[in-house]
Design a protein around this motif. Structure first.
Motif, short mmCIF file in Angstrom:
data_model
loop_
_atom_site.label_atom_id
_atom_site.label_comp_id
_atom_site.label_asym_id
_atom_site.label_seq_id
_atom_site.Cartn_x
_atom_site.Cartn_y
_atom_site.Cartn_z
N ASP A 35 0.80 -1.22 0.00
CA ASP A 35 0.00 0.00 0.00
C ASP A 35 0.83 1.27 0.00
N ASN A 36 1.91 1.31 0.76
CA ASN A 36 2.66 2.55 0.92
C ASN A 36 3.84 2.69 -0.02
N ALA A 37 4.16 1.68 -0.79
CA ALA A 37 5.33 1.76 -1.66
C ALA A 37 5.14 2.83 -2.73
N SER A 38 3.96 2.90 -3.31
CA SER A 38 3.73 3.91 -4.36
C SER A 38 3.71 5.31 -3.78
N GLN A 39 3.20 5.47 -2.58
CA GLN A 39 3.17 6.79 -1.94
C GLN A 39 4.56 7.20 -1.47
N ARG A 40 5.37 6.26 -1.07
CA ARG A 40 6.70 6.57 -0.57
C ARG A 40 7.58 7.18 -1.67
N ILE A 42 6.57 9.15 -4.12
CA ILE A 42 6.17 10.55 -4.26
C ILE A 42 6.63 11.36 -3.07
N LEU A 43 6.47 10.83 -1.86
CA LEU A 43 6.86 11.57 -0.66
C LEU A 43 8.36 11.78 -0.60
N ASP A 44 9.14 10.79 -1.00
CA ASP A 44 10.59 10.94 -1.02
C ASP A 44 11.00 12.03 -2.00
N ASP A 45 10.33 12.09 -3.15
CA ASP A 45 10.64 13.10 -4.14
C ASP A 45 10.33 14.49 -3.60
N ARG A 46 9.20 14.63 -2.93
CA ARG A 46 8.84 15.93 -2.34
C ARG A 46 9.84 16.33 -1.26
#
Length: 95
Positions: A35-40, A42-46
């Motif tokens: 679940d969190n791999a795809s969000q991670r 984006i968040l790492d990039d931000r």
């Protein structure tokens, strides 16, 4: 009949390779956090972008501000003369 002697061993080898690939994926924790791999990503990039922006802001000096006020600059004022008003009124009367 000869094709069966080729296809059965080939299909068994592909089956063994597929079982090995699934087992390798499970052992290397590929299915742990789906679940969190795809969000991670984006968040790492931000987070990286924020860090570079903060580093850039702290390293570069602030640009000098323009301290002239509005009253210091010459202003253009447009005034209508009576002749302009008369010419406009004569145009309105003719139309």
């Amino acid at each position: 009949m000869l094709s069966i002697f080729l296809l059965i061993p080939l299909s068994l080898m592909l089956f063994v390779v597929a079982i090995w690939a699934v087992r390798y994926a499970v052992k290397s924790n590929q299915f742990e956090d789906l679940d969190n791999a795809s969000q991670r990503i984006i968040l790492d990039d931000r987070q990286e972008r924020r860090q570079t922006m903060q580093a850039h802001e702290s390293s570069s000096p602030t640009p000098p501000t323009d301290r002239t006020s509005v009253h210091d600059k010459p202003s253009l004022t447009v005034t209508h003369t009576d002749t302009e008003a008369d010419s406009h009124s004569s145009i309105d009367k003719n139309s």
